[in-house]
Each structure stands twice: as C-alpha cells, then as structure tokens.
Design a protein around this motif. Structure first.
Motif, PDB file in Angstrom:
ATOM      1  N   TYR A 188       0.666   5.723   1.407  1.00 49.17           N
ATOM      2  CA  TYR A 188       0.480   6.535   2.494  1.00 49.17           C
ATOM      3  C   TYR A 188       1.144   7.504   2.067  1.00 49.17           C
ATOM      4  O   TYR A 188       2.171   7.998   1.734  1.00 49.17           O
ATOM      5  CB  TYR A 188       0.376   5.792   3.538  1.00 49.17           C
ATOM      6  CG  TYR A 188      -0.357   4.630   4.256  1.00 49.17           C
ATOM      7  CD1 TYR A 188      -1.406   4.798   5.130  1.00 49.17           C
ATOM      8  CD2 TYR A 188      -0.197   3.164   3.724  1.00 49.17           C
ATOM      9  CE1 TYR A 188      -2.579   3.179   5.193  1.00 49.17           C
ATOM     10  CE2 TYR A 188      -0.509   2.210   3.782  1.00 49.17           C
ATOM     11  CZ  TYR A 188      -2.213   2.145   4.271  1.00 49.17           C
ATOM     12  OH  TYR A 188      -2.757   1.293   5.025  1.00 49.17           O
ATOM     13  N   ARG A 221      -4.100  -1.130   9.216  1.00 49.30           N
ATOM     14  CA  ARG A 221      -4.488  -1.019   7.894  1.00 49.30           C
ATOM     15  C   ARG A 221      -5.548  -0.761   8.022  1.00 49.30           C
ATOM     16  O   ARG A 221      -6.522  -0.259   7.124  1.00 49.30           O
ATOM     17  CB  ARG A 221      -3.801  -2.170   7.025  1.00 49.30           C
ATOM     18  CG  ARG A 221      -2.904  -2.310   6.757  1.00 49.30           C
ATOM     19  CD  ARG A 221      -2.779  -4.143   6.015  1.00 49.30           C
ATOM     20  NE  ARG A 221      -2.054  -3.702   4.816  1.00 49.30           N
ATOM     21  CZ  ARG A 221      -2.375  -4.413   4.025  1.00 49.30           C
ATOM     22  NH1 ARG A 221      -2.294  -5.650   4.130  1.00 49.30           N
ATOM     23  NH2 ARG A 221      -2.943  -3.710   2.861  1.00 49.30           N
ATOM     24  N   GLY A 230      -6.666   6.185  10.764  1.00 55.75           N
ATOM     25  CA  GLY A 230      -5.057   6.944  10.838  1.00 55.75           C
ATOM     26  C   GLY A 230      -4.769   7.791  11.991  1.00 55.75           C
ATOM     27  O   GLY A 230      -3.352   8.719  11.041  1.00 55.75           O
ATOM     28  N   TYR A 259      -2.640   9.345   8.577  1.00 53.99           N
ATOM     29  CA  TYR A 259      -2.334   8.115   7.776  1.00 53.99           C
ATOM     30  C   TYR A 259      -3.040   7.964   6.335  1.00 53.99           C
ATOM     31  O   TYR A 259      -4.202   8.016   7.347  1.00 53.99           O
ATOM     32  CB  TYR A 259      -1.214   6.753   8.256  1.00 53.99           C
ATOM     33  CG  TYR A 259      -0.190   7.582   8.578  1.00 53.99           C
ATOM     34  CD1 TYR A 259       1.160   7.491   8.561  1.00 53.99           C
ATOM     35  CD2 TYR A 259      -0.033   7.353  10.057  1.00 53.99           C
ATOM     36  CE1 TYR A 259       2.667   7.642   9.042  1.00 53.99           C
ATOM     37  CE2 TYR A 259       0.811   7.855  10.784  1.00 53.99           C
ATOM     38  CZ  TYR A 259       1.913   7.948  10.626  1.00 53.99           C
ATOM     39  OH  TYR A 259       3.372   8.140  10.856  1.00 53.99           O
ATOM     40  N   THR A 260      -3.228   8.442   5.733  1.00 53.87           N
ATOM     41  CA  THR A 260      -4.172   7.919   4.282  1.00 53.87           C
ATOM     42  C   THR A 260      -3.919   6.804   3.833  1.00 53.87           C
ATOM     43  O   THR A 260      -2.183   7.395   3.032  1.00 53.87           O
ATOM     44  CB  THR A 260      -5.004   9.475   4.324  1.00 53.87           C
ATOM     45  OG1 THR A 260      -4.899  10.091   4.787  1.00 53.87           O
ATOM     46  CG2 THR A 260      -5.574   8.983   2.954  1.00 53.87           C
ATOM     47  N   ARG A 261      -4.240   6.026   2.851  1.00 55.72           N
ATOM     48  CA  ARG A 261      -3.864   5.165   2.533  1.00 55.72           C
ATOM     49  C   ARG A 261      -4.294   6.377   1.330  1.00 55.72           C
ATOM     50  O   ARG A 261      -5.152   6.856   0.402  1.00 55.72           O
ATOM     51  CB  ARG A 261      -5.098   3.597   2.111  1.00 55.72           C
ATOM     52  CG  ARG A 261      -4.550   3.074   1.084  1.00 55.72           C
ATOM     53  CD  ARG A 261      -4.725   1.810   1.313  1.00 55.72           C
ATOM     54  NE  ARG A 261      -4.737   0.757   2.270  1.00 55.72           N
ATOM     55  CZ  ARG A 261      -5.880   0.260   3.217  1.00 55.72           C
ATOM     56  NH1 ARG A 261      -6.803   0.371   2.806  1.00 55.72           N
ATOM     57  NH2 ARG A 261      -4.739   0.266   4.152  1.00 55.72           N
ATOM     58  N   THR A 310       0.937  11.189   4.567  1.00 58.00           N
ATOM     59  CA  THR A 310       1.221  11.603   5.912  1.00 58.00           C
ATOM     60  C   THR A 310       1.143  13.012   6.196  1.00 58.00           C
ATOM     61  O   THR A 310       1.233  13.499   5.216  1.00 58.00           O
ATOM     62  CB  THR A 310       2.393  11.362   7.055  1.00 58.00           C
ATOM     63  OG1 THR A 310       1.442  11.509   8.595  1.00 58.00           O
ATOM     64  CG2 THR A 310       3.104  11.485   6.430  1.00 58.00           C
ATOM     65  N   ASP A 363       0.798  -1.358   0.151  1.00 57.14           N
ATOM     66  CA  ASP A 363      -0.220  -0.219  -0.040  1.00 57.14           C
ATOM     67  C   ASP A 363       0.656   1.590  -0.025  1.00 57.14           C
ATOM     68  O   ASP A 363       1.817   1.733   0.261  1.00 57.14           O
ATOM     69  CB  ASP A 363      -0.781  -0.139   1.141  1.00 57.14           C
ATOM     70  CG  ASP A 363      -2.325  -0.951   0.925  1.00 57.14           C
ATOM     71  OD1 ASP A 363      -2.907  -0.890   0.376  1.00 57.14           O
ATOM     72  OD2 ASP A 363      -2.342  -1.873   2.488  1.00 57.14           O
TER      73      ASP A 363
END
Length: 184
Positions: free
Chosen positions: A94, A126, A130, A179-181, A96, A92
């Motif tokens: 991410y 996960r 986040g 934190y973002t995917r 931030t 993945d």
C-alpha cells in the motif's frame, strides 16, 4: 479561490509530494526493498514497545508503513509506502497519501502501523476505497513526538500507532488520508 491562491496551493502540494517521493525512495528496489523496510520497522516497534508484539499476535493483520514523509506550511501533504501482513506474511502493498489544512509548519518523518483486530475490520479495509478523515494536534522534534487525534481508521477494532517521529513540525489540522493498493 483566486488564481494566485490556486497556484500557491498547487506549488506547495507538488513540492511536498516531491519531497516525500525523494525521501521514500519511490521507484527503487521494488518488493524486496519494501519488505526489508517493513521487517526493520516491525523489529523496531516490537523491540521499543514490547506490548505491540502481543497486539500483533491478536490482530488479523497489520499494515506497516515504514517511512512517511510529511511537510506543511498552512497546507501540507505526506506520502509513504508499506505492506499489509497477515500472520507476518506480506499479502498486499500500500501507499498512503495525506493532505492537511490548518495551522501547521515544518516537516517530519515517521512510521505507523494499523492493527486490525477483527476479520471484518481487515476485510472492510481491503475492500474500501481507502479514504480516512481526521483531525489532530501534533508536534515532533528530533527527540520526541506526539499526536492527539483520531482518524476513522482508529476506531475499534482498528488500533493505529505512530512512532519513530523525527523532524520539526507543529500544528492543528484537518486531514484526509488515502491508502491505495500498489505494485512496488
């Protein structure tokens, strides 16, 4: 909060995020470029701090954030992008975003890595929204940097390392990090 204070806050936040966006090369290169940055960051970390290689081998996954740009004057913000690796394979990507408030002045860039030591810690990260809250005292100069503090992501079984600091920043702040995917 008065209208003037809101405008100052919004202006400072927008300027800081724009600075972070420019310095992080957002929008250019996609996944191959980000993977190359993560490889270079991992190699630097393992070469400079050999014990981290063993820590990574024991981990269920590692989130590498190659370049985070942060600036603040009372109110601050930071932004960076990275990749979550399991068995040294990217699974993945991410971003931030960090917002801070408190006594602070300056700007810095740094890298960080989150080592997830258990399967449940990795799974929780996960699945989570986040957010992480924290407080710290920090400084960075061109020659060295340090941070004393804890985020909610740094509580065992997650180990967070900040390294490669450059810039001039000092402060004591309260912070929130998300934190973002992403799809690079």
């Amino acid at each position: 909060m008065t209208i003037l204070n809101r405008r100052i806050f919004m202006g400072a936040a927008a300027s800081t995020l724009a600075l972070g966006g420019c310095a992080n090369g957002i929008g250019g290169g996609g996944a191959p470029r980000l993977d190359a940055r993560v490889d270079a960051t991992r190699d630097f970390l393992f070469g400079r701090y050999p014990g981290t290689r063993e820590l990574a081998a024991k981990s269920q996954g590692v989130l590498f954030m190659p370049l985070i740009t942060e600036a603040g004057f009372g109110i601050g913000a930071a932004y960076g992008q990275g990749a979550l690796r399991i068995n040294d394979v990217t699974v993945d990507y991410y971003s931030t975003t960090r917002a801070t408030i408190g006594f602070q002045i300056g700007a810095q860039q740094y890298a960080h890595a989150l080592f997830f030591l258990t399967e449940s810690a990795l799974g929780d990260f996960r699945r989570a929204s986040g957010w992480a809250a924290g407080a710290d005292i920090r400084y960075a100069t061109p020659d060295q940097g340090a941070s004393i503090g804890k985020d909610t992501t740094e509580i065992d079984p997650v180990v967070a390392l900040i390294f490669g600091q450059s810039g001039l920043i000092a402060g004591a702040t309260l912070a929130g990090t998300k934190y973002t995917r992403i799809l690079p």
